[in-house]
Design a protein around this motif. Sequence first.
Motif, PDB file in Angstrom:
ATOM      1  N   ASN A 107      40.604  40.381  26.955  1.00 38.74           N
ATOM      2  CA  ASN A 107      40.273  39.023  26.545  1.00 38.74           C
ATOM      3  C   ASN A 107      41.476  38.309  25.927  1.00 38.74           C
ATOM      4  O   ASN A 107      41.707  37.122  26.167  1.00 38.74           O
ATOM      5  N   THR A 108      42.251  39.050  25.138  1.00 37.47           N
ATOM      6  CA  THR A 108      43.457  38.466  24.543  1.00 37.47           C
ATOM      7  C   THR A 108      44.435  38.020  25.622  1.00 37.47           C
ATOM      8  O   THR A 108      44.975  36.904  25.577  1.00 37.47           O
ATOM      9  N   CYS A 109      44.659  38.887  26.601  1.00 35.40           N
ATOM     10  CA  CYS A 109      45.614  38.577  27.677  1.00 35.40           C
ATOM     11  C   CYS A 109      45.173  37.364  28.492  1.00 35.40           C
ATOM     12  O   CYS A 109      45.960  36.422  28.705  1.00 35.40           O
ATOM     13  N   PHE A 110      43.932  37.360  28.945  1.00 30.29           N
ATOM     14  CA  PHE A 110      43.455  36.259  29.794  1.00 30.29           C
ATOM     15  C   PHE A 110      43.321  34.958  29.001  1.00 30.29           C
ATOM     16  O   PHE A 110      43.531  33.869  29.543  1.00 30.29           O
ATOM     17  N   GLY A 111      42.970  35.066  27.718  1.00 28.76           N
ATOM     18  CA  GLY A 111      42.861  33.872  26.890  1.00 28.76           C
ATOM     19  C   GLY A 111      44.196  33.181  26.707  1.00 28.76           C
ATOM     20  O   GLY A 111      44.296  31.949  26.782  1.00 28.76           O
ATOM     21  N   ILE A 112      45.244  33.978  26.473  1.00 27.15           N
ATOM     22  CA  ILE A 112      46.590  33.403  26.330  1.00 27.15           C
ATOM     23  C   ILE A 112      47.067  32.806  27.650  1.00 27.15           C
ATOM     24  O   ILE A 112      47.693  31.736  27.680  1.00 27.15           O
ATOM     25  N   THR A 188      43.763  26.811  22.857  1.00 26.16           N
ATOM     26  CA  THR A 188      43.320  27.906  23.726  1.00 26.16           C
ATOM     27  C   THR A 188      44.031  29.209  23.373  1.00 26.16           C
ATOM     28  O   THR A 188      43.405  30.280  23.322  1.00 26.16           O
ATOM     29  N   ILE A 189      45.331  29.117  23.126  1.00 29.59           N
ATOM     30  CA  ILE A 189      46.109  30.322  22.781  1.00 29.59           C
ATOM     31  C   ILE A 189      45.672  30.872  21.425  1.00 29.59           C
ATOM     32  O   ILE A 189      45.443  32.084  21.272  1.00 29.59           O
ATOM     33  N   LEU A 190      45.503  29.991  20.444  1.00 31.72           N
ATOM     34  CA  LEU A 190      45.080  30.446  19.120  1.00 31.72           C
ATOM     35  C   LEU A 190      43.666  31.025  19.143  1.00 31.72           C
ATOM     36  O   LEU A 190      43.354  31.955  18.387  1.00 31.72           O
ATOM     37  N   SER A 191      42.818  30.502  20.017  1.00 26.92           N
ATOM     38  CA  SER A 191      41.440  31.001  20.110  1.00 26.92           C
ATOM     39  C   SER A 191      41.381  32.409  20.668  1.00 26.92           C
ATOM     40  O   SER A 191      40.386  33.121  20.469  1.00 26.92           O
ATOM     41  N   ALA A 192      42.436  32.828  21.383  1.00 21.61           N
ATOM     42  CA  ALA A 192      42.460  34.164  21.981  1.00 21.61           C
ATOM     43  C   ALA A 192      42.955  35.232  21.012  1.00 21.61           C
ATOM     44  O   ALA A 192      42.799  36.431  21.279  1.00 21.61           O
ATOM     45  N   LEU A 193      43.539  34.808  19.890  1.00 20.32           N
ATOM     46  CA  LEU A 193      44.160  35.784  18.986  1.00 20.32           C
ATOM     47  C   LEU A 193      43.170  36.572  18.119  1.00 20.32           C
ATOM     48  O   LEU A 193      43.404  37.759  17.876  1.00 20.32           O
ATOM     49  N   PRO A 194      42.068  35.975  17.632  1.00 25.24           N
ATOM     50  CA  PRO A 194      41.163  36.765  16.766  1.00 25.24           C
ATOM     51  C   PRO A 194      40.634  38.036  17.421  1.00 25.24           C
ATOM     52  O   PRO A 194      40.484  39.063  16.749  1.00 25.24           O
TER      53      PRO A 194
END
Length: 525
Positions: A107-112, A188-194
Amino acid sequence: MKNSDRETDANKTYSIEECINHIGLGKFQWRLVTILGFCSMADAVEMMLLAILGPALTCYWPNITEIQIASLTTGVFAGMMCGAFLFGILADKYGRRRVILISAILNTCFGILTGFAQNYYWILLARTLVGFALSGAAQGSTLMLEYLPSTSRATIIIVIELFWSLGGIFEYLMAMIIVPTYGWRVLTILSALPISIVAMCMYFVPESPRYYVASGRQEKAEDILKRIALTNKHSLPPGKLADINAKEECGSVKQLFHITLKRTSFLLAFMWMTAAMSYYGLILINTSLMTLLNDKKTLTNESNNNNNKSTQCKMLTTDDYTSLIFTTFGEMFGIPLLLFFLSRFERRTTCMINFSLASMCFISFLIMPRHTPWIINIITFLARMFINSQFSLLYLYTMEVYPTVIRAIAIGSASSMARIGAMITPYLAQVLIKQTFHGAIGVYVLATAIAAICGFLLPIETRGRELKQATFDLRSSLTASGDTSVPSWMLNVDNTTSLVNVNNGIVNRGYESNKEENTNNEKLY
């Protein structure tokens, strides 16, 4: 005398349910609540992004259509539908912890990657993959449930849903600050970090001992139970762990349609689909109505402005974000509401109440004036309160009614059905609602009314019943936990929903054993 006592203890056995109840609620579970609660919060951050991304993209790419925006939301849920089913099977076969870890990393990878997409189609692909990866996070609830003693199980699983609402509020606040200044890509990038923090925290979370027992690895289960007991400063029960295992049933889809579970599976499928369709529909209806109101406000000034952006450009304003945050608080009020209902009614009755009240809220959209923002917000607030309450109950009920060997695939399959409802809802709440408001809302009214009937038809009542290990484990638990460390407010809720003191231990009147056969057989529940 001492030697005989030791021999007696050595001959004793205990089940996984008895062991977890004996260890009780303590430091280990509260640490787990924090980690998996943050997992739910990170999940909500990614999901609430959908309500913000659509309006932002219509301004960034002027030629994007309403169908494409709706398809973006549908793509996420299509990915979740496929992923939830697959991850459910993997979680039952290879463990819950691994699935959550893999899900968080992907999820982190695809979100970024979404933040670097160069056109609509790359965003559609990236968000579909995010949905696929995100679906594994649902197994956090399964893992949490399997560590909880029976006296606190319902309360904690319900209260942990507060993290989801907090995640939604956090995303809206972040969007309000970031999007106007830095744009949707940074958001979008920040939303993938949590969710990446969840991946790191999973190092401290052991695999479920119930999973190990069900898959025939009782030694590993005992090792984990010893660690939990040590962390909680408690002891294991005297004797040795001996419980049912069923390797051949682990992750078996056909067990969902076992004769004792078939009717339940079909009814729950529709209820999950309706709950998701209504929940995400309310979020999208809220933003759709707000942007339509903004259109009317700016229509008279539009001819005086030379704007190069498309007339479809409808960026969310501070008032819109405030509206979304306000209605999200409705979800938080849904948690104490659900605890109140469960302290007085059965699970099935509560399902009927929640869906019926949600249906009345959708009817309110039809009969109340919808041109005033505060009316829209109040109706949405109440509807989200009832639907979120029902969503939390569906998670709890589904995990209780299915045995350990197929619990993860049951949650995965239920989540897949929910995503079908979520895939439908963008076309209702973003497209059809602009063509025929009454027609779109009418679909939600009808679906929630039918779901209320499905709640009435559910054949199995699960309150107070021990978690089954396998489909052939037909015992009902009448064991009360003697854990005195459980807070009194929690015991008040769970004891009143426990069968230990209800109907003399009868699990379900509709499945009560015949008196003539009571000594030899138990009725399948």
